[in-house]
Scaffold this active site. Structure first.
Site, PDB file in Angstrom:
ATOM      1  N   LYS A  16       0.563  -0.650   0.076  1.00 48.85           N
ATOM      2  CA  LYS A  16       0.083  -0.365   0.028  1.00 48.85           C
ATOM      3  C   LYS A  16       0.899   0.999   0.070  1.00 48.85           C
ATOM      4  O   LYS A  16       1.263   2.074   0.973  1.00 48.85           O
ATOM      5  CB  LYS A  16      -1.179  -0.005   1.019  1.00 48.85           C
ATOM      6  CG  LYS A  16      -2.142  -0.949   1.285  1.00 48.85           C
ATOM      7  CD  LYS A  16      -2.801  -1.215   2.543  1.00 48.85           C
ATOM      8  CE  LYS A  16      -3.767  -2.184   2.550  1.00 48.85           C
ATOM      9  NZ  LYS A  16      -4.684  -1.842   3.276  1.00 48.85           N
ATOM     10  N   LYS A  39      -4.494   7.189   1.108  1.00 45.06           N
ATOM     11  CA  LYS A  39      -5.605   7.248   2.312  1.00 45.06           C
ATOM     12  C   LYS A  39      -4.255   7.063   3.480  1.00 45.06           C
ATOM     13  O   LYS A  39      -4.374   7.537   4.524  1.00 45.06           O
ATOM     14  CB  LYS A  39      -6.130   5.975   2.225  1.00 45.06           C
ATOM     15  CG  LYS A  39      -5.996   4.319   2.467  1.00 45.06           C
ATOM     16  CD  LYS A  39      -5.121   2.941   4.000  1.00 45.06           C
ATOM     17  CE  LYS A  39      -4.308   2.109   3.395  1.00 45.06           C
ATOM     18  NZ  LYS A  39      -3.819   1.694   4.448  1.00 45.06           N
ATOM     19  N   ASP A  48     -11.730   1.300   3.551  1.00 40.76           N
ATOM     20  CA  ASP A  48      -9.624   1.145   4.181  1.00 40.76           C
ATOM     21  C   ASP A  48      -8.906   2.930   4.538  1.00 40.76           C
ATOM     22  O   ASP A  48      -8.333   2.127   5.125  1.00 40.76           O
ATOM     23  CB  ASP A  48      -9.080   0.403   2.642  1.00 40.76           C
ATOM     24  CG  ASP A  48      -8.049   0.739   3.512  1.00 40.76           C
ATOM     25  OD1 ASP A  48      -6.690  -0.180   4.366  1.00 40.76           O
ATOM     26  OD2 ASP A  48      -7.176   0.312   1.894  1.00 40.76           O
ATOM     27  N   ARG A  74      -0.432   2.539  11.829  1.00 43.12           N
ATOM     28  CA  ARG A  74       0.906   2.890  11.680  1.00 43.12           C
ATOM     29  C   ARG A  74       1.408   4.321  11.082  1.00 43.12           C
ATOM     30  O   ARG A  74       2.173   5.188  11.743  1.00 43.12           O
ATOM     31  CB  ARG A  74       1.839   2.384  11.328  1.00 43.12           C
ATOM     32  CG  ARG A  74       1.914   1.382   9.732  1.00 43.12           C
ATOM     33  CD  ARG A  74       2.446   1.106   8.958  1.00 43.12           C
ATOM     34  NE  ARG A  74       2.605  -0.593   9.615  1.00 43.12           N
ATOM     35  CZ  ARG A  74       2.970  -1.586   8.783  1.00 43.12           C
ATOM     36  NH1 ARG A  74       3.332  -1.884   8.185  1.00 43.12           N
ATOM     37  NH2 ARG A  74       1.974  -3.204   9.468  1.00 43.12           N
TER      38      ARG A  74
END
Length: 327
Positions: free
Chosen positions: A105, A190, A243, A254
């Site tokens: 990602k 995101k 998401d 994180r």
């Protein structure tokens, strides 16, 4: 069906556990010798998600990526985007005849391209052989076998369904899509929005403001993917909106954690030293800043995070100025 998993972090470990339910064999390339020893001897990853057990009957451990790839029908890359180039440069075997999936990602630093674009340019991987495994998920909850949903995207539905079947199990539901571009960029953006949420939280902003920030963040994601790559998609689906929500609000995020420490006054270097995992949003915001010079799309949250992390704008000033532009 045998699958090679390239990577040994928390998300890779969680996906290996899931794949052991359906794959005939999981060929797991692990770079770190201490993790290889831990998995071989104790069937756990000593560095990430150490409480979960990996089925020893289903996995074969490799210290050589070439050999893991050679023996597999499908490839799944699950490493931080910042390390993808280093890892793939060590691969000498041709893999363009196999389906390649990314559960990364992030975006490739310096190249300013997505993982899919990187494989296409670097290896001439046909676009129909590339796919994406997306959330909304956190590795920790998958490892705990809490019901989660994964979206598998590929240009060809049959290829997406093949990977979806490998991942589907008692606690994983799967959805297929053909929007690899939109889902990759939604996952990248995101993380940046979650960084901003973390910064605001670290500064002491409350839930009311964060709700407005996340709402504007979703509008920013929609604006970017629709203007940069128009396609038929429903951005309210879980791979996009879901998401974003889990990354902004979860205790396991994180990127939110990284942002919160910045908001509390920590320097970028001190946060990186303190965290054991990579926050993809830190690298992604610099890349998106460069990419958007071509598109010139209105992305106030992205620019605010960039100015805070890479410019000389203080977190408090940056969020205050941003608050003037939110709706």
């Amino acid at each position: 069906m045998t699958i090679a998993v390239i990577g040994s972090g928390s998300w890779a470990t969680a996906l290996v556990k899931v794949l052991c339910n359906n794959a005939e064999q999981v060929n797991w390339y692990i770079r770190e010798p201490e993790i290889r020893q831990s998995v071989a001897q104790y069937h756990t990853n000593c560095m990430y998600l150490s409480s979960i057990r990996i089925d020893p009957a289903k996995i074969v451990i490799f210290d050589n990526a070439d050999e893991a790839i050679r023996r597999s029908d499908v490839l799944l890359f699950v490493i931080p985007a910042a390390f993808l180039k280093i890892t793939t440069e060590r691969i000498s075997v041709n893999f363009t005849d196999k389906p390649v999936f990314s559960a990364i990602k992030g975006i490739i630093p310096d190249e300013n391209i997505t993982v899919g674009e990187y494989f296409y340019r670097r290896f001439d991987l046909p676009l129909d052989r590339f796919g994406v495994v997306a959330g909304p998920t956190h590795a920790e909850e998958v490892a705990l076998e809490r019901l989660s949903y994964l979206t598998v995207a590929c240009k060809y539905p049959d290829t997406a369904e093949m990977m979806a079947q490998l991942l589907r199990c008692r606690y994983i539901q799967t959805v297929i899509s053909n929007d690899t571009y939109g889902i990759e960029y939604a996952a990248i953006l995101k993380n940046i929005i979650a960084l901003c949420v973390g910064i605001a939280h670290g500064l002491g902003y409350g839930d009311n403001f964060l709700a407005v920030l996340v709402s504007n963040g979703f509008a920013e994601i929609k604006r970017f993917i629709e203007e940069s790559y128009p396609a038929e998609r429903t951005a309210e689906q879980s791979a996009y909106l879901g998401d974003l929500l889990v990354t902004c609000y979860s205790q396991f995020s994180r990127n939110r954690t990284f942002g919160a420490m910045i908001g509390k006054g920590y320097s970028v270097k001190s946060v990186q030293l303190d965290m054991n995992m990579v926050a993809e949003g830190y690298y992604a915001v610099a890349c998106l800043h460069e990419i958007n010079k071509n598109y010139k799309i209105d992305l106030p949250i992205v620019e605010t995070v960039y100015n805070i992390l890479y410019g000389k704008v203080s977190p408090s000033t940056g969020i205050y100025l941003l608050s003037e532009r939110l709706m």
